[in-house]
Write a protein that holds these residues in place. Structure first.
Motif, PDB file in Angstrom:
ATOM      1  N   ASP A 364     157.103   2.369  66.267  1.00 64.30           N
ATOM      2  CA  ASP A 364     158.329   3.166  66.231  1.00 64.30           C
ATOM      3  C   ASP A 364     158.498   3.788  64.842  1.00 64.30           C
ATOM      4  O   ASP A 364     157.566   3.781  64.050  1.00 64.30           O
ATOM      5  CB  ASP A 364     159.520   2.274  66.628  1.00 64.30           C
ATOM      6  N   ILE A 365     159.701   4.313  64.560  1.00 63.10           N
ATOM      7  CA  ILE A 365     159.900   5.073  63.325  1.00 63.10           C
ATOM      8  C   ILE A 365     160.653   4.233  62.299  1.00 63.10           C
ATOM      9  O   ILE A 365     161.769   3.795  62.561  1.00 63.10           O
ATOM     10  CB  ILE A 365     160.725   6.352  63.608  1.00 63.10           C
ATOM     11  N   GLY A 366     160.034   4.022  61.159  1.00 62.75           N
ATOM     12  CA  GLY A 366     160.661   3.269  60.078  1.00 62.75           C
ATOM     13  C   GLY A 366     159.620   2.939  59.040  1.00 62.75           C
ATOM     14  O   GLY A 366     158.466   3.367  59.162  1.00 62.75           O
ATOM     15  N   CYS A 367     159.994   2.158  58.005  1.00 58.29           N
ATOM     16  CA  CYS A 367     158.999   1.756  56.995  1.00 58.29           C
ATOM     17  C   CYS A 367     157.798   1.095  57.661  1.00 58.29           C
ATOM     18  O   CYS A 367     156.666   1.255  57.235  1.00 58.29           O
ATOM     19  CB  CYS A 367     159.602   0.767  56.005  1.00 58.29           C
ATOM     20  N   TYR A 368     158.078   0.336  58.727  1.00 56.88           N
ATOM     21  CA  TYR A 368     157.020  -0.445  59.381  1.00 56.88           C
ATOM     22  C   TYR A 368     155.977   0.422  60.083  1.00 56.88           C
ATOM     23  O   TYR A 368     154.934  -0.083  60.502  1.00 56.88           O
ATOM     24  CB  TYR A 368     157.635  -1.446  60.378  1.00 56.88           C
ATOM     25  N   THR A 369     156.240   1.730  60.212  1.00 48.65           N
ATOM     26  CA  THR A 369     155.207   2.623  60.759  1.00 48.65           C
ATOM     27  C   THR A 369     153.957   2.561  59.873  1.00 48.65           C
ATOM     28  O   THR A 369     152.841   2.789  60.327  1.00 48.65           O
ATOM     29  CB  THR A 369     155.723   4.073  60.864  1.00 48.65           C
ATOM     30  N   LEU A 370     154.170   2.238  58.564  1.00 51.17           N
ATOM     31  CA  LEU A 370     153.048   2.139  57.632  1.00 51.17           C
ATOM     32  C   LEU A 370     152.058   1.036  58.019  1.00 51.17           C
ATOM     33  O   LEU A 370     150.957   0.977  57.477  1.00 51.17           O
ATOM     34  CB  LEU A 370     153.560   1.885  56.212  1.00 51.17           C
ATOM     35  N   GLY A 371     152.436   0.192  58.974  1.00 49.32           N
ATOM     36  CA  GLY A 371     151.531  -0.849  59.465  1.00 49.32           C
ATOM     37  C   GLY A 371     150.289  -0.280  60.138  1.00 49.32           C
ATOM     38  O   GLY A 371     149.326  -0.997  60.380  1.00 49.32           O
TER      39      GLY A 371
END
Lengths: 594, 191
Positions: A364-371
């Motif tokens: 999804d969309i958020g900092c965790y997209t960097l995963g």
């Protein structure tokens, strides 16, 4: 006295001066600071809504009641708010109503490059485009006048360079108009077919009046200098073109771009030898101008993709290529955005990454997209806000029909707390009700982090700083139909606990939810709490196996002289993920180091 | 001051380039100049490459600087100088903070860090000033004031003494941070 403001600060100031009483928004780059600034003013109601549709409808309700209101969002936010946006064009307004859309040519922090001027045409509403901060303030005030005079929605369209550039602004006084009378009027406010059929011709008639206003208003201004070259331009393109051409061209600067000023454009076109239309992204003006039989040069020369710059204008218009002063043989190292030191998502991804061959990660969309990046590579799909759970469900249902090497992939949905509130809940209901065995991980860092820490229903504070009851994600998940035994809450700083939960999620045969909960490491209070918690490397034990480095933490560095790992004590907040992955116990908790 | 001036600050998210440019551009505004300042917020909060650009003069249109047009580039992190070098004017000033933040791409072996590039460029760049502003700030008692140490150096090398910077700093910072940043400013100026 003039003050320096970003476009976003000036839009907020303009709304304040125009007497706006109610405003709602969902954060999104580059629009976020509009509401951040507006909520600081006294005598207004401001809020962070869970999503843009909610924000738009709250502002619409306020306008119907008779006050001036606005909703602000990034370009893709208008897709979420498109339903009320399109319908409310038929209602008109009562108090002035403005939608601010912040578009992103070149996608500095976005998934696509959509030009929302096209939305204004589709909805049949006014579009205004300021070109610097002073205009942001002035146009905002003009927008409310136009909205009330013509009983219409006004869309203000800005772009990243307008939103995030500072320029001098002269502020004015706030004037709050009296709250307008609300009269019950089903024919205007209830869009059943019988009413809509009557309203549509009214809107078409209104557009004719607005076209005539567009021809007269100073928002569309002509500057005659050299008439060999005439340039029609808008927004930031105007600044770039003026920078390059100065008084060697004449300009028609479009500030009111829907409907366009046809007469003014015809007049300008007749007075210049060659007519250029210089606009970022879509040929919105060019196509209309050409449809009137006026010859002009636009997208034949200037690209649709990306953002413009003075260099690009110079190169295309004057055929002068840009030159670099220094030829670099050496390159700066790649410095992509990265999960911060102490980021709670790191622990989760550290364990989740181990399943990358066995799982399908719907993100999804958020900092965790960097995963999705190395070292984790634990994201396989990201569509838009809220799509993680829904797309994972579709993937699973399709995978049941597949008979290839991928047919055993277990779908995981990865969604942040704010994104879950935004548009994840309906997906979870659908997935649970239809008994699809996927595992959803809610990455709860208790803030809307990527856009710079805005409040959301899980933070316990409102945009105006009032204490609110925190929404319980656990209760919400159970209410969506997840069984109690299929819900687990973990601390991602604890790798053992995280590993166990992911294993359970992988093995689950029913809809399963993991809440991975740990506050964002950059929240001020958390930074103060953890300021003295550090880890350090005992070089006697470090064998330089780099297991810690593979967590991707930016606080870990290689000391080239001794070939050991060292920890930057400025960045480290003692999350201990590196300590837990070190096979030689070489990383130690420094305790409360000063 | 020259007629039009372009200042480019480059660093890594979290280093305080935005505060430095805020102080600078407010100083120019108070002196009666037209100022524009552009910044780009990327994804995520920390660790990415960031730049802020200031243009100042009698009348400024574009908020962004073109290649080869920066009068000064200030690299808050050493290798960021290299990323933006082709924006420097042939006779422009380059200030480099001799302080490295290695991105994880270096640790993971994806991308090499150009450790020695300053040696190679010291001949080519006429006005190159290298010092460790991090250490200066740390010695003063607060490593975070590094950005204001660099501000001091900018004021010195651009000869911007006609502006009352201490009063601008006072206006732009919360009171509790003023004292340490005054020291940082002077330390940077004396580099």
């Amino acid at each position: 006295m003039k003050v320096l403001m970003t476009g976003n600060e000036a839009l907020a100031r303009g709304a304040y001066e125009a007497g706006v009483l109610v405003a709602s928004a969902y954060p999104g780059t580059p629009s976020t600071e509009i509401m951040e600034n507006f909520s600081q003013y006294e005598g207004v109601y401001a809020e962070w809504a869970p999503n843009e549709k909610v924000a738009a409808e709250v502002a619409m309700g306020a306008a119907v009641r008779g006050v001036r209101s606005f909703a602000s969002m990034k370009h893709v936010g208008l897709n979420v708010a498109a339903d009320p946006f399109m319908s409310f064009a038929y209602h008109g307004s009562n108090g002035g109503f403005v939608i601010i859309t912040a578009d992103e040519p070149n996608m500095h922090s976005s998934q696509n490059e959509q030009d929302n001027r096209l939305f204004s045409k589709l909805a049949k509403v006014v579009c205004l485009e300021p070109s610097d901060s002073q205009e942001c303030l002035d146009y905002m005030k003009a927008a409310f006048e136009i909205s009330e005079t013509f009983d219409t929605t006004v869309m203000i369209r800005v772009t990243t360079r307008i939103c995030h550039s500072k320029s001098p602004v002269m502020m004015g006084e706030r004037k709050v108009p009296e709250v307008k009378v609300f009269s019950k009027n089903p024919e205007k406010y209830i869009m059943v077919p019988a009413h809509s059929r009557k309203r549509h011709p009214v809107i078409e008639e209104n557009l004719l009046k607005l076209a005539s206003f567009s021809d007269k208003t100073d928002l569309n201004g002509i500057e005659y200098f050299d008439t060999k070259v005439g340039i029609i331009c808008n927004g930031i393109s105007y600044q770039y073109v003026k920078e390059v051409m100065g008084d060697q061209a004449s300009y028609l600067k479009i500030g009111f771009s829907n409907p366009l000023p046809e007469m003014k454009i015809r007049e300008f076109a007749s007075k210049v030898d060659t007519l250029y239309v210089i606009e970022e992204n879509e040929p919105f003006m060019e196509m209309q101008i050409k449809s009137w039989g006026i010859h002009c040069i636009g997208k034949d020369l200037f690209p649709i993709c990306g953002e413009f710059s003075p260099e690009l204008i110079r190169e295309k218009l004057l055929k002068i290529p840009s030159t670099s002063t220094y030829e670099n043989e050496l390159q700066a190292p790649l410095r992509p955005p990265v999960l911060c030191a102490g980021c709670p998502h790191r622990g989760l991804y550290q364990e989740l990454g181990k399943y990358k061959k066995k799982a399908f990660f719907s993100g999804d969309i958020g900092c965790y997209t960097l995963g999705y990046l190395p070292p984790f590579e634990a994201m396989d799909l990201s569509i838009d806000m809220g799509a993680s759970i829904t797309a994972a469900q579709g993937f699973q249902r399709a995978n049941e029909w597949a008979t290839d090497s991928q047919d055993t992939l277990k779908p995981f949905a990865l969604i942040g707390d704010s994104t879950f509130f935004h548009s994840g809940i309906t997906g979870l209901i659908n997935m649970t009700y239809n008994q699809t065995p996927i595992t959803t991980i809610i990455l709860d860092n208790s803030i809307t982090a990527m856009t710079g820490h805005q409040e959301n229903p899980g933070t316990g504070i409102s945009a105006m700083g009032n204490i609110a009851d925190k929404l319980s994600i656990e209760n919400l998940v159970l209410a969506c139909g997840i069984k109690k035994e299929n819900l687990v809450v973990i601390d991602p700083y604890n790798l053992e606990e995280t590993k166990k939960a992911i294993k359970a999620g992988f093995d689950a045969v029913e809809p399963y939810v993991i809440i991975s909960r740990r506050e964002c490491a950059l929240i001020k209070e958390i930074q103060i709490q953890r300021a003295h918690q550090k880890c350090q490397v005992n070089w006697d034990k470090c064998r330089f196996c780099k297991a810690c480095i593979r967590t991707g933490c930016p606080a870990l560095q290689i000391n080239q002289e001794v070939n050991k790992v060292q920890i930057d004590s400025v960045q480290c907040n003692g999350c201990t993920v590196c300590l837990q992955v070190c096979p030689f116990k070489a990383i130690e908790k420094g305790g409360d180091l000063a | 001051m020259k007629k039009n001036m372009n200042i480019l600050l480059a660093g890594v998210g979290g280093q305080g380039t935005i505060l430095t440019s805020k102080i600078l551009s407010n100083g120019f505004l108070q002196q009666g100049y037209d100022v524009k300042m552009a910044e780009i917020h990327g994804m995520a909060q920390r660790g990415g490459s960031v730049t802020t650009q200031i243009r100042v003069g009698d009348q400024i249109f574009s908020p962004v600087i073109e290649k080869g047009q920066a009068d000064i580039i200030v690299a808050f992190e050493k290798s960021e100088a290299l990323r933006w070098l082709d924006y420097l004017k042939p006779d422009g000033i380059l200030i480099v903070n001799d302080y490295m933040i290695e991105p994880f791409t270096v640790s993971l072996g994806i991308s090499p860090y150009p450790y020695t590039f300053l040696n190679e460029y010291s001949q080519k760049i006429k006005h190159l000033h290298v010092f460790n502003a991090f250490k200066t700030a740390q010695d003063l008692g607060n490593a975070k004031s590094m950005n204001v140490v660099l501000l001091g150096a900018i004021v010195k090398y651009l000869q911007l003494d006609m502006i009352d910077w201490p009063s601008v700093i006072q206006d732009q910072l919360p009171e509790k941070h003023v004292a340490i940043n005054m020291k940082a400013f002077h330390a940077g100026y004396q580099q």
